[in-house]
Design a protein around this motif. Structure first.
Motif, mmCIF file in Angstrom:
data_model
loop_
_atom_site.group_PDB
_atom_site.id
_atom_site.type_symbol
_atom_site.label_atom_id
_atom_site.label_comp_id
_atom_site.label_asym_id
_atom_site.label_seq_id
_atom_site.Cartn_x
_atom_site.Cartn_y
_atom_site.Cartn_z
ATOM 1 N N GLY A 1 71.834 47.752 53.293
ATOM 2 C CA GLY A 1 70.436 48.145 53.386
ATOM 3 C C GLY A 1 69.736 47.466 54.557
ATOM 4 N N HIS A 2 68.874 48.231 55.253
ATOM 5 C CA HIS A 2 68.106 47.713 56.389
ATOM 6 C C HIS A 2 66.657 48.161 56.256
ATOM 7 N N THR A 3 65.732 47.347 56.767
ATOM 8 C CA THR A 3 64.306 47.684 56.715
ATOM 9 C C THR A 3 63.708 47.653 58.118
ATOM 10 N N ASP A 4 62.431 48.059 58.201
ATOM 11 C CA ASP A 4 61.700 47.860 59.455
ATOM 12 C C ASP A 4 61.084 46.457 59.429
ATOM 13 N N THR A 5 60.232 46.169 60.390
ATOM 14 C CA THR A 5 59.703 44.809 60.523
ATOM 15 C C THR A 5 58.363 44.593 59.820
ATOM 16 N N ALA A 6 57.880 45.595 59.090
ATOM 17 C CA ALA A 6 56.634 45.424 58.354
ATOM 18 C C ALA A 6 56.863 44.490 57.172
ATOM 19 N N GLY A 7 56.053 43.424 57.083
ATOM 20 C CA GLY A 7 56.243 42.461 56.001
ATOM 21 C C GLY A 7 57.120 41.301 56.446
ATOM 22 N N GLY A 8 57.237 40.314 55.578
ATOM 23 C CA GLY A 8 58.011 39.119 55.907
ATOM 24 C C GLY A 8 59.508 39.332 55.794
ATOM 25 N N TYR A 9 60.256 38.408 56.371
ATOM 26 C CA TYR A 9 61.715 38.507 56.378
ATOM 27 C C TYR A 9 62.282 38.471 54.969
ATOM 28 N N LEU A 10 61.830 37.504 54.152
ATOM 29 C CA LEU A 10 62.395 37.356 52.811
ATOM 30 C C LEU A 10 62.044 38.545 51.920
ATOM 31 N N TYR A 11 60.821 39.068 52.064
ATOM 32 C CA TYR A 11 60.452 40.259 51.299
ATOM 33 C C TYR A 11 61.395 41.411 51.637
ATOM 34 N N ASN A 12 61.622 41.606 52.941
ATOM 35 C CA ASN A 12 62.502 42.699 53.368
ATOM 36 C C ASN A 12 63.966 42.431 53.038
ATOM 37 N N LEU A 13 64.340 41.161 53.003
ATOM 38 C CA LEU A 13 65.712 40.830 52.599
ATOM 39 C C LEU A 13 65.944 41.244 51.152
ATOM 40 N N GLN A 14 64.964 40.928 50.296
ATOM 41 C CA GLN A 14 65.068 41.323 48.886
ATOM 42 C C GLN A 14 65.053 42.839 48.742
ATOM 43 N N LEU A 15 64.159 43.494 49.500
ATOM 44 C CA LEU A 15 64.044 44.949 49.421
ATOM 45 C C LEU A 15 65.337 45.623 49.890
ATOM 46 N N SER A 16 65.892 45.150 50.992
ATOM 47 C CA SER A 16 67.120 45.765 51.519
ATOM 48 C C SER A 16 68.300 45.527 50.577
ATOM 49 N N GLN A 17 68.334 44.332 49.954
ATOM 50 C CA GLN A 17 69.403 44.043 48.995
ATOM 51 C C GLN A 17 69.273 44.930 47.761
ATOM 52 N N ASP A 18 68.050 45.083 47.277
ATOM 53 C CA ASP A 18 67.820 45.930 46.097
ATOM 54 C C ASP A 18 68.182 47.382 46.377
ATOM 55 N N PRO B 1 67.514 45.819 63.904
ATOM 56 C CA PRO B 1 66.681 47.018 64.053
ATOM 57 C C PRO B 1 67.301 48.035 65.002
ATOM 58 N N ILE B 2 66.841 49.274 64.880
ATOM 59 C CA ILE B 2 67.229 50.323 65.814
ATOM 60 C C ILE B 2 66.128 50.438 66.870
ATOM 61 N N LEU B 3 66.525 50.455 68.130
ATOM 62 C CA LEU B 3 65.561 50.466 69.217
ATOM 63 C C LEU B 3 65.420 51.852 69.842
ATOM 64 N N LYS B 4 64.234 52.106 70.364
ATOM 65 C CA LYS B 4 63.997 53.328 71.120
ATOM 66 C C LYS B 4 64.513 53.147 72.550
ATOM 67 N N ALA B 5 64.424 54.202 73.328
ATOM 68 C CA ALA B 5 64.892 54.139 74.718
ATOM 69 C C ALA B 5 64.104 53.120 75.532
ATOM 70 N N ASP B 6 62.825 52.903 75.161
ATOM 71 C CA ASP B 6 61.993 51.959 75.901
ATOM 72 C C ASP B 6 62.160 50.525 75.415
ATOM 73 N N GLY B 7 63.072 50.307 74.450
ATOM 74 C CA GLY B 7 63.334 48.952 73.961
ATOM 75 C C GLY B 7 62.505 48.545 72.764
ATOM 76 N N LYS B 8 61.550 49.384 72.368
ATOM 77 C CA LYS B 8 60.719 49.068 71.197
ATOM 78 C C LYS B 8 61.453 49.473 69.913
ATOM 79 N N ILE B 9 61.081 48.832 68.808
ATOM 80 C CA ILE B 9 61.732 49.100 67.523
ATOM 81 C C ILE B 9 61.331 50.475 67.000
ATOM 82 N N ASP B 10 62.334 51.237 66.593
ATOM 83 C CA ASP B 10 62.101 52.531 65.940
ATOM 84 C C ASP B 10 62.047 52.263 64.440
ATOM 85 N N ALA B 11 60.831 52.213 63.907
ATOM 86 C CA ALA B 11 60.644 51.825 62.507
ATOM 87 C C ALA B 11 61.328 52.795 61.548
#
Length: 244
Positions: free
Chosen positions: A150-167, A204-214
């Motif tokens: 599981g992978h998430t975007d960068t919205a929210g804290g790391y640990l919150y997203n770690l739990q969310l991606s694991q769940d 994260p997955i990046l766009k062509a311009d180097g920004k994160i593709d949420a």
């Protein structure tokens, strides 16, 4: 006078004999040293040749093992690409690693770890084909792990997203083994190799311009690991050291 002359001649002959004896001894010594040097040189050349041959044999063996592992992985990837090339599922197969990526929103709503109805439908279509390839008689003995990641975007804290991606990863695995999930071949064997991992937003997955593709970063990936992958990593590491 005659006696003195005879004594001098005797001493001269004795001196010449000593000189001759010295040069004979010196010549014998040099000959012996040359023989020893030749022997040492032969032994050194032999040992160097043997060491070179052993190293060359080890390199050839290592390269053969790498080719075999890479060959199996490549064969699996080609089978996956062939199986899903005409699929309507919102997914893509990485031609290098064989990882299968489902884009964001396919399985989960925002901030949810419950598999959506669409996600369940996708799993019912995808899992039987996927597992039928990886755990087939051809590849079963090569597979050490099947990983739901599981992978998430960068919205929210790391640990919150770690739990969310694991769940989320765990929810996918749980869904596959629900009694209501359609039965499929190798379902029993799958339990011994499948695992669920959460990666938060660390990859994260990046766009062509180097920004994160949420949207693309919010995803679920299915990966496989061969039993010889760890050995392959070690062999490649040795190869890099040899190159240095």
């Amino acid at each position: 006078m005659a006696r003195g002359f005879r004594n001098e001649r005797h001493m001269s002959r004795s001196h010449e004999a000593e000189k001759e004896s010295f040069w004979v001894s010196y010549t014998d010594l040099m000959s012996a040293l040359l023989v020893i040097f030749a022997l040492v040189l032969m032994i050194t050349i032999f040992n160097t040749q043997s060491a070179y041959e052993e190293k060359e044999a080890a390199i050839n063996e290592k390269n053969q093992m790498i080719e075999e592992v890479v060959g199996v992985k490549s064969e699996i990837i080609q089978e996956l690409i062939k199986a899903f090339k005409d699929s309507d599922l919102a997914m893509e197969v990485d031609p290098q690693t064989g990882a299968i990526r489902f884009s964001g929103g396919v399985f989960f709503e925002t901030n949810s770890s419950e598999v959506s109805p669409t996600g369940r439908k996708y799993l019912e279509e995808f899992i039987p084909q996927y597992i039928n390839i990886l755990l087939s008689d051809r590849f079963r003995n090569e597979i050490s792990q099947i990983i739901v990641e599981g992978h998430t975007d960068t919205a929210g804290g790391y640990l919150y997203n770690l739990q969310l991606s694991q769940d989320r990863a765990l929810s996918v695995v749980q869904q596959i083994f629900q009694p209501t999930f359609p039965n499929f071949k190798y379902r029993g064997d799958l339990k011994s190799v499948i695992t669920a991992n959460g990666r938060s937003f660390s990859i994260p997955i990046l766009k062509a311009d180097g920004k994160i593709d949420a949207n693309k970063s919010r995803r679920v990936e299915f990966k496989f690991r061969l039993k010889d992958d760890q050995l392959l990593d070690q062999l490649q590491g040795l190869g890099e050291k040899d190159g240095n």
